[in-house]
Enzyme design. Structure first.
Site, mmCIF file in Angstrom:
data_model
loop_
_atom_site.group_PDB
_atom_site.id
_atom_site.type_symbol
_atom_site.label_atom_id
_atom_site.label_comp_id
_atom_site.label_asym_id
_atom_site.label_seq_id
_atom_site.Cartn_x
_atom_site.Cartn_y
_atom_site.Cartn_z
ATOM 1 N N GLY A 61 0.800 -1.219 0.000
ATOM 2 C CA GLY A 61 0.000 0.000 0.000
ATOM 3 C C GLY A 61 0.831 1.266 0.000
ATOM 4 C CD GLU A 98 7.588 0.522 -7.460
ATOM 5 O OE1 GLU A 98 6.631 -0.082 -7.999
ATOM 6 O OE2 GLU A 98 8.315 1.346 -8.043
ATOM 7 C CB VAL A 99 9.981 -4.509 -2.105
ATOM 8 C CG1 VAL A 99 11.346 -5.015 -1.634
ATOM 9 C CG2 VAL A 99 9.191 -3.959 -0.929
ATOM 10 C CG ASP A 135 0.121 -4.612 9.305
ATOM 11 O OD1 ASP A 135 -0.921 -5.296 9.472
ATOM 12 O OD2 ASP A 135 0.482 -4.196 8.184
#
Length: 409
Positions: free
Chosen positions: A15, A18-19, A127
């Site tokens: 969300g 980006e990796v 999380d």
């Protein structure tokens, strides 16, 4: 980028960013670079991104993804992290299905150790979910994505608007669903939900809406995981349900979880009986069990439990036969007593009737032979006047005269 990191392949997207797999040309190593995505709330996202870097940089532990660097490039923030050569637990679950209890216990010990290290530094992840737990080819589990983590002693670090709940609802602790601040116990609850998911193949609570899921977290106890995972040891199930306690104070600490699953304690005990335990044998064996799970996924009872059910049915059958025989014996006793009473009554009545009719007979003398002592002349004359009418005296006299005459001849 930054004259140091060379992007190679995109390996994930979330969300916030980006990796990418990248190369660190200065140190000559492979790294993971997370790039912040653009959006409407760029300032808030940038603050959260910076917080993730600062939070992860405080943690140095084998079960936490290490952060190496943070900066900006081409008006985009980036985060340089340790590259984990593996996949997330969410990817493994989707590809392989649910895990064995042994594998889940191994994941629990490692993930809890990473959480304990974070909690000692005053960091709450907030999380924990399968997608944020990475596992490399050697089986090492590492916690990643501290994007919404907060410091326990800094309420402003939450970086959320009033009334907003951040995190994934499927693994959200009850106190957080009620809008209360997250604590280390909240991470333990979320890890418990993850372990449940790995064992069963589904999270402990599911609903059509996120609000429905939050309601279940707050008010409904989870179904025992042994219903869907019958090979689960009893000690494992009891400890997992303790991690899923509704009250934070009833849950173990992350370090206690790591120590417990790191020992052999989780394998103790036999697999528990599926479904709610009935208080009496009649409710368990005479009635069909009720399960909240689909019938197609209900576990097959183990042979030992089948033998116990057979023995219980045999005992119940013996008790039924004994009770039936007792009832028959009782009825037979009643019938015999009734017949005996009836026969006794008949005999008494007959005796009474016989005695009454003998006293009413006029005279028993004529039926006896003439030469018996009871018919002697001394008794006949005295009895005749009282028992016979007057007109019979003359006749009896004539008969007597004839008898005398016959005797004289």
């Amino acid at each position: 980028m930054a004259e140091r990191y060379r992007l190679e392949t995109a390996i994930g997207r979330g969300g916030m960013g980006e990796v990418w797999r990248a190369s660190d040309d200065v140190l000559g190593r492979q790294v993971a670079v997370k790039l912040l995505l653009g959006g409407d709330s760029v300032e808030q996202a940038a603050a959260r991104f910076r917080l993730e870097a600062q939070t992860a940089a405080r943690l140095h532990h084998p079960h936490v993804v290490t952060v190496f660097d943070f900066g900006s490039w081409d008006n985009r923030f980036y985060l340089v992290m340790e590259l984990v050569e593996g996949v997330s637990l969410a990817q493994s679950l989707a590809a392989e299905g649910r895990f064995s209890p042994q594998r889940v216990a191994d994941v629990a010990a490692q993930a809890a150790a990473g959480l304990a290290a974070a909690h000692r530094q005053g960091v709450v992840h907030r999380d924990i979910k399968p997608g944020n737990l990475m596992q490399d080819g050697h089986g090492t589990v590492k916690i990643g994505d501290f994007g919404i983590a907060r410091f326990v002693d800094d309420a402003s670090a939450a970086l959320t608007s009033a009334g907003q709940i951040v995190g994934t609802s499927l693994y959200l602790a009850p106190e957080r669903a009620l809008g209360r601040p997250a604590g280390p116990e909240s991470d333990v609850y979320a890890l418990g939900c993850v372990l449940y998911h790995l064992l069963v193949g589904e999270p402990p609570f599911q609903a059509d809406t996120a609000a429905g899921v939050l309601h279940l977290h707050v008010d409904v106890p989870p179904s025992p995981p042994s219903v869907r995972c019958p090979q689960l040891p009893g000690a494992f199930e009891e400890y997992l349900l303790q991690m899923l306690a509704k009250k934070p104070e009833d849950r173990p600490s992350a370090q206690a979880v790591a120590d417990w699953f790191g020992s052999a304690a989780w394998g103790a005990g036999t697999p528990p009986m599926p479904g709610p335990r009935a208080p009496a044998a009649v409710a368990t064996y005479a009635l069909p069990p009720t399960s909240v799970w689909p019938a197609a996924t209900a576990p097959t009872p183990a042979p030992s439990r089948g033998r116990r059910r057979t023995a219980a049915r045999a005992d119940a059958s013996i008790h039924v036969r004994i009770r039936t025989q007792m009832r028959r014996h009782k009825m037979l006793t009643i019938v015999v007593a009734g017949i005996t009473a009836f026969v006794a009554a008949v005999l008494i009545s007959s005796a009474w009737s016989s005695g009454g009719s003998g006293s009413q007979q006029p005279d028993a003398g004529p039926s006896q032979p003439a030469d018996t002592p009871s018919a002697s002349p001394s008794t006949t004359p005295s009895a005749a006047p009282a028992a016979a009418p007057p007109q019979n005296h003359g006749k009896d006299g004539k008969d007597g005269k004839k008898q005398d005459e016959g005797g004289g001849n």
